[in-house]
Design a protein around this motif. Sequence first.
Motif, PDB file in Angstrom:
ATOM      1  N   TYR A 130       0.807  -1.221   0.000  1.00  0.00           N
ATOM      2  CA  TYR A 130       0.000   0.000   0.000  1.00  0.00           C
ATOM      3  C   TYR A 130       0.842   1.274   0.000  1.00  0.00           C
ATOM      4  O   TYR A 130       0.316   2.366  -0.171  1.00  0.00           O
ATOM      5  CB  TYR A 130      -0.921   0.056   1.231  1.00  0.00           C
ATOM      6  CG  TYR A 130      -1.767  -1.167   1.458  1.00  0.00           C
ATOM      7  CD1 TYR A 130      -2.244  -1.954   0.411  1.00  0.00           C
ATOM      8  CD2 TYR A 130      -2.104  -1.558   2.747  1.00  0.00           C
ATOM      9  CE1 TYR A 130      -3.015  -3.074   0.647  1.00  0.00           C
ATOM     10  CE2 TYR A 130      -2.875  -2.670   2.996  1.00  0.00           C
ATOM     11  CZ  TYR A 130      -3.323  -3.426   1.936  1.00  0.00           C
ATOM     12  OH  TYR A 130      -4.089  -4.530   2.174  1.00  0.00           O
TER      13      TYR A 130
ATOM     14  N   ILE B 196       2.442   2.339   2.710  1.00  0.00           N
ATOM     15  CA  ILE B 196       2.309   2.927   4.053  1.00  0.00           C
ATOM     16  C   ILE B 196       3.613   2.713   4.812  1.00  0.00           C
ATOM     17  O   ILE B 196       4.123   1.598   4.853  1.00  0.00           O
ATOM     18  CB  ILE B 196       1.149   2.266   4.829  1.00  0.00           C
ATOM     19  CG1 ILE B 196      -0.177   2.458   4.091  1.00  0.00           C
ATOM     20  CG2 ILE B 196       1.063   2.817   6.255  1.00  0.00           C
ATOM     21  CD1 ILE B 196      -1.333   1.657   4.691  1.00  0.00           C
TER      22      ILE B 196
ATOM     23  N   THR C 177       0.293   7.581   3.632  1.00  0.00           N
ATOM     24  CA  THR C 177       1.483   7.121   2.892  1.00  0.00           C
ATOM     25  C   THR C 177       2.650   8.097   3.013  1.00  0.00           C
ATOM     26  O   THR C 177       3.789   7.708   2.841  1.00  0.00           O
ATOM     27  CB  THR C 177       1.159   6.856   1.400  1.00  0.00           C
ATOM     28  OG1 THR C 177       0.588   8.023   0.822  1.00  0.00           O
ATOM     29  CG2 THR C 177       0.200   5.678   1.256  1.00  0.00           C
TER      30      THR C 177
ATOM     31  N   PHE D  33      -6.126   4.220   5.781  1.00  0.00           N
ATOM     32  CA  PHE D  33      -5.948   3.927   4.360  1.00  0.00           C
ATOM     33  C   PHE D  33      -7.239   3.427   3.719  1.00  0.00           C
ATOM     34  O   PHE D  33      -7.560   3.801   2.599  1.00  0.00           O
ATOM     35  CB  PHE D  33      -4.843   2.875   4.181  1.00  0.00           C
ATOM     36  CG  PHE D  33      -4.435   2.678   2.748  1.00  0.00           C
ATOM     37  CD1 PHE D  33      -3.480   3.498   2.164  1.00  0.00           C
ATOM     38  CD2 PHE D  33      -5.009   1.679   1.980  1.00  0.00           C
ATOM     39  CE1 PHE D  33      -3.108   3.328   0.837  1.00  0.00           C
ATOM     40  CE2 PHE D  33      -4.639   1.491   0.656  1.00  0.00           C
ATOM     41  CZ  PHE D  33      -3.690   2.321   0.079  1.00  0.00           C
ATOM     42  N   TRP D  34      -7.991   2.583   4.429  1.00  0.00           N
ATOM     43  CA  TRP D  34      -9.145   1.924   3.836  1.00  0.00           C
ATOM     44  C   TRP D  34     -10.496   2.529   4.213  1.00  0.00           C
ATOM     45  O   TRP D  34     -11.432   2.484   3.402  1.00  0.00           O
ATOM     46  CB  TRP D  34      -9.162   0.441   4.207  1.00  0.00           C
ATOM     47  CG  TRP D  34      -8.103  -0.331   3.507  1.00  0.00           C
ATOM     48  CD1 TRP D  34      -6.959  -0.829   4.058  1.00  0.00           C
ATOM     49  CD2 TRP D  34      -8.055  -0.672   2.129  1.00  0.00           C
ATOM     50  NE1 TRP D  34      -6.211  -1.465   3.107  1.00  0.00           N
ATOM     51  CE2 TRP D  34      -6.859  -1.388   1.900  1.00  0.00           C
ATOM     52  CE3 TRP D  34      -8.914  -0.445   1.049  1.00  0.00           C
ATOM     53  CZ2 TRP D  34      -6.505  -1.878   0.651  1.00  0.00           C
ATOM     54  CZ3 TRP D  34      -8.554  -0.933  -0.198  1.00  0.00           C
ATOM     55  CH2 TRP D  34      -7.358  -1.651  -0.389  1.00  0.00           C
TER      56      TRP D  34
ATOM     57  N   SER E 260      -6.903  11.022   2.787  1.00  0.00           N
ATOM     58  CA  SER E 260      -6.440  10.227   3.929  1.00  0.00           C
ATOM     59  C   SER E 260      -5.333   9.272   3.499  1.00  0.00           C
ATOM     60  O   SER E 260      -4.332   9.111   4.200  1.00  0.00           O
ATOM     61  CB  SER E 260      -7.610   9.447   4.537  1.00  0.00           C
ATOM     62  OG  SER E 260      -7.202   8.777   5.706  1.00  0.00           O
ATOM     63  N   ARG E 261      -5.488   8.662   2.334  1.00  0.00           N
ATOM     64  CA  ARG E 261      -4.443   7.758   1.829  1.00  0.00           C
ATOM     65  C   ARG E 261      -3.149   8.523   1.579  1.00  0.00           C
ATOM     66  O   ARG E 261      -2.065   8.019   1.876  1.00  0.00           O
ATOM     67  CB  ARG E 261      -4.913   7.061   0.558  1.00  0.00           C
ATOM     68  CG  ARG E 261      -5.906   5.971   0.843  1.00  0.00           C
ATOM     69  CD  ARG E 261      -6.315   5.224  -0.395  1.00  0.00           C
ATOM     70  NE  ARG E 261      -7.182   4.113  -0.019  1.00  0.00           N
ATOM     71  CZ  ARG E 261      -7.758   3.300  -0.875  1.00  0.00           C
ATOM     72  NH1 ARG E 261      -7.550   3.451  -2.178  1.00  0.00           N
ATOM     73  NH2 ARG E 261      -8.518   2.329  -0.449  1.00  0.00           N
TER      74      ARG E 261
ATOM     75  N   ASN F 116      -9.077   9.658  -0.687  1.00  0.00           N
ATOM     76  CA  ASN F 116      -7.797   9.925  -1.360  1.00  0.00           C
ATOM     77  C   ASN F 116      -6.888  10.796  -0.506  1.00  0.00           C
ATOM     78  O   ASN F 116      -5.681  10.557  -0.425  1.00  0.00           O
ATOM     79  CB  ASN F 116      -8.026  10.565  -2.734  1.00  0.00           C
ATOM     80  CG  ASN F 116      -8.642   9.584  -3.714  1.00  0.00           C
ATOM     81  OD1 ASN F 116      -8.463   8.380  -3.589  1.00  0.00           O
ATOM     82  ND2 ASN F 116      -9.387  10.092  -4.681  1.00  0.00           N
TER      83      ASN F 116
END
Length: 195
Positions: free
Chosen positions: A99, A101, A192, A151-152, A187-188, A185
Motif C-alpha cells: 500500500y 504505508i 502514505t 488507508f481503507w 487520507s491515503r 484519497n
Amino acid sequence: MTARIDELMARIEALYDEIENEIAERRQRMRYRLERGKVRFETEALRQQREWREGLASFLSRANPWHILTAPVIYSLILPFVLLDVWVSLYQAICFRAYGIPRVRRSEHIHIDRHMLAYLNALQKLNCVYCGYCNGVIGYVREVAARTEAFWCPIKHAGPVRQPHGHYAQFMDYGDGARFREGLNASRDRVTRGE
C-alpha cells in the motif's frame, strides 16, 4: 478537516509536549539520565534503590493468595500476545509495503526497561517485563490498525469514540457521502506520507 479540529489537535500535541517535559524534570529528581537508550542512575541513587528492595521470600509471604492462584491465567496470555506480535509484524511487512504505508516501528511502542530497577525483586522484575511487552504490543498493534483504517476506511463513527487513535480526528464525518472519494484519497495521501 476543520480549522477548529486543527486547533484542538495542536492543543493536544502541546499537552503531550508538556507531559514529556514534566517526565524529563522528574528524571532529574530521580537522579538518572538516558544515554543511547540506556538508563544510568547516579551511584547513590542506585545504592538507595537496593536498600528498598524487598526479598522474594518476604514478598511472597505477604502476597494475596488469589494473586498467586491467578498468576498462571495472567501469564497464559503470553502465547496470544507473541502470536499477535508476530502476525501483525508479518501483516505490515507484506501489506504496508504493497500500500506504500510507512511501517510502524515496534521499538517505539515496546519498552522493556523497568526490570533494571534495583528496588524490584526477581518476580517483580519478571512482572514488569511481561507488562511492558504486552502493553507495548497493544500500542504497536493499535498503530498498525490505525494506519490500516486511515488507508481503507477513514470515516468517523456515528457515536462518540473514547480515546481514538491519532488519525481519527482527520477522518471524514459520518454520513458525508459527498466528500467520501475526495476524503479517502486525502487520507491515503496523508498516511502514505507518514503523517
